[in-house]
Scaffold this motif. Structure first.
Motif, PDB file in Angstrom:
ATOM      1  N   ASP A  50       0.821  -1.211   0.000  1.00  0.00           N
ATOM      2  CA  ASP A  50       0.000   0.000   0.000  1.00  0.00           C
ATOM      3  C   ASP A  50       0.857   1.263   0.000  1.00  0.00           C
ATOM      4  O   ASP A  50       0.553   2.228  -0.701  1.00  0.00           O
ATOM      5  CB  ASP A  50      -0.932   0.022   1.216  1.00  0.00           C
ATOM      6  N   LEU A  51       1.918   1.239   0.778  1.00  0.00           N
ATOM      7  CA  LEU A  51       2.807   2.416   0.821  1.00  0.00           C
ATOM      8  C   LEU A  51       3.495   2.620  -0.522  1.00  0.00           C
ATOM      9  O   LEU A  51       3.604   3.762  -1.006  1.00  0.00           O
ATOM     10  CB  LEU A  51       3.825   2.271   1.951  1.00  0.00           C
ATOM     11  N   PHE A  52       3.947   1.521  -1.150  1.00  0.00           N
ATOM     12  CA  PHE A  52       4.574   1.642  -2.470  1.00  0.00           C
ATOM     13  C   PHE A  52       3.564   2.108  -3.527  1.00  0.00           C
ATOM     14  O   PHE A  52       3.904   2.883  -4.414  1.00  0.00           O
ATOM     15  CB  PHE A  52       5.234   0.328  -2.905  1.00  0.00           C
ATOM     16  N   TYR A  53       2.318   1.640  -3.410  1.00  0.00           N
ATOM     17  CA  TYR A  53       1.291   2.089  -4.348  1.00  0.00           C
ATOM     18  C   TYR A  53       1.006   3.578  -4.156  1.00  0.00           C
ATOM     19  O   TYR A  53       0.878   4.326  -5.133  1.00  0.00           O
ATOM     20  CB  TYR A  53       0.004   1.266  -4.169  1.00  0.00           C
ATOM     21  N   TRP A  54       0.922   4.006  -2.926  1.00  0.00           N
ATOM     22  CA  TRP A  54       0.696   5.421  -2.613  1.00  0.00           C
ATOM     23  C   TRP A  54       1.837   6.275  -3.170  1.00  0.00           C
ATOM     24  O   TRP A  54       1.635   7.339  -3.742  1.00  0.00           O
ATOM     25  CB  TRP A  54       0.571   5.579  -1.106  1.00  0.00           C
ATOM     26  N   TRP A  55       3.054   5.768  -3.039  1.00  0.00           N
ATOM     27  CA  TRP A  55       4.239   6.510  -3.472  1.00  0.00           C
ATOM     28  C   TRP A  55       4.387   6.506  -4.997  1.00  0.00           C
ATOM     29  O   TRP A  55       4.686   7.530  -5.605  1.00  0.00           O
ATOM     30  CB  TRP A  55       5.483   5.909  -2.810  1.00  0.00           C
ATOM     31  N   SER A  56       4.127   5.350  -5.647  1.00  0.00           N
ATOM     32  CA  SER A  56       4.432   5.231  -7.074  1.00  0.00           C
ATOM     33  C   SER A  56       3.204   5.303  -7.981  1.00  0.00           C
ATOM     34  O   SER A  56       3.344   5.651  -9.153  1.00  0.00           O
ATOM     35  CB  SER A  56       5.144   3.895  -7.340  1.00  0.00           C
ATOM     36  N   GLY A  57       2.031   4.911  -7.486  1.00  0.00           N
ATOM     37  CA  GLY A  57       0.848   4.860  -8.337  1.00  0.00           C
ATOM     38  C   GLY A  57       0.854   3.677  -9.295  1.00  0.00           C
ATOM     39  O   GLY A  57      -0.024   3.559 -10.143  1.00  0.00           O
ATOM     40  N   ASP A  58       1.833   2.785  -9.177  1.00  0.00           N
ATOM     41  CA  ASP A  58       1.951   1.629 -10.067  1.00  0.00           C
ATOM     42  C   ASP A  58       0.909   0.575  -9.691  1.00  0.00           C
ATOM     43  O   ASP A  58       0.880   0.091  -8.559  1.00  0.00           O
ATOM     44  CB  ASP A  58       3.361   1.054  -9.928  1.00  0.00           C
ATOM     45  N   PRO A  59       0.041   0.166 -10.637  1.00  0.00           N
ATOM     46  CA  PRO A  59      -0.993  -0.825 -10.334  1.00  0.00           C
ATOM     47  C   PRO A  59      -0.448  -2.196  -9.933  1.00  0.00           C
ATOM     48  O   PRO A  59      -1.181  -3.011  -9.375  1.00  0.00           O
ATOM     49  CB  PRO A  59      -1.826  -0.915 -11.604  1.00  0.00           C
ATOM     50  N   TRP A  61       1.408  -2.761  -7.494  1.00  0.00           N
ATOM     51  CA  TRP A  61       1.308  -2.808  -6.031  1.00  0.00           C
ATOM     52  C   TRP A  61      -0.119  -3.086  -5.573  1.00  0.00           C
ATOM     53  O   TRP A  61      -0.325  -3.663  -4.499  1.00  0.00           O
ATOM     54  CB  TRP A  61       1.871  -1.539  -5.411  1.00  0.00           C
ATOM     55  N   LEU A  62      -1.113  -2.718  -6.380  1.00  0.00           N
ATOM     56  CA  LEU A  62      -2.497  -3.096  -6.071  1.00  0.00           C
ATOM     57  C   LEU A  62      -2.670  -4.615  -6.132  1.00  0.00           C
ATOM     58  O   LEU A  62      -3.268  -5.227  -5.236  1.00  0.00           O
ATOM     59  CB  LEU A  62      -3.468  -2.445  -7.056  1.00  0.00           C
ATOM     60  N   ARG A  63      -2.138  -5.207  -7.220  1.00  0.00           N
ATOM     61  CA  ARG A  63      -2.232  -6.662  -7.381  1.00  0.00           C
ATOM     62  C   ARG A  63      -1.440  -7.382  -6.300  1.00  0.00           C
ATOM     63  O   ARG A  63      -1.908  -8.370  -5.718  1.00  0.00           O
ATOM     64  CB  ARG A  63      -1.743  -7.088  -8.765  1.00  0.00           C
TER      65      ARG A  63
END
Length: 166
Positions: A50-59, A61-63
């Motif tokens: 979640d933190l990496f997704y918040w930081w990068s926006g890369d989907p 990290w969602l998966r």
């Protein structure tokens, strides 16, 4: 409250006399203590995703967060079932207050993990901020349940098998 000649409360002495050996073990190694490492690591990994997704926006990290939350739930349920069997079958574990605190915190943790995974399945767009909040909350409850689980092992000797063999 009157104390005995040894200085300990008679209630605490009766609790200390109860056996705390693991009922669910392989070669003397408690399965519950061995199985909790997976959900602990996966709850923390979900927070990291979640933190990496918040930081990068890369989907990606969602998966990755979806899979880590689902695996945390699966392994958490297995660990919870074994822990519940230990609680039911070993009177010495039931007699200790830390075991009930540990069990309640762990059940809350399972509920948080299940909610987090369900959110990711149904509404991946809600990972920020709701999923992140659930991941932080799950990490806090992981620490709380782990603290009391460690207390059971280190302070009460639950599941520890001591032998005279060297």
């Amino acid at each position: 409250m009157s104390e005995t000649t040894s200085g300990k409360s008679p209630v605490l002495q009766r609790v200390a006399e109860k056996d705390v050996s693991s009922a669910i073990a392989v070669a003397g190694h408690p399965i519950h203590a061995m199985s909790v490492h997976f959900p602990i690591a996966l709850v923390i990994a979900t927070l990291g995703c979640d933190l990496f997704y918040w930081w990068s926006g890369d989907p990606f990290w969602l998966r990755a967060g979806l899979w880590s939350a689902g695996a945390a739930l699966g392994f958490g349920v297995i660990a919870a079932m074994v822990g519940t069997m230990e609680l039911i079958f070993v009177p010495g574990i039931r007699a200790r207050a830390a075991s009930w605190t540990h069990a309640i915190a762990a059940m809350m943790l399972i509920s948080i993990i299940a909610t987090n995974w369900g959110l990711r399945l149904a509404s991946p767009d809600q990972v920020l901020p709701v999923g992140l909040f659930l991941s932080v909350l799950g990490s806090i409850f992981t620490g709380l349940a782990g603290w009391h689980g460690g207390k059971l092992i280190l302070h009460h000797g639950v599941g520890i098998m001591v032998s005279d063999d060297e």
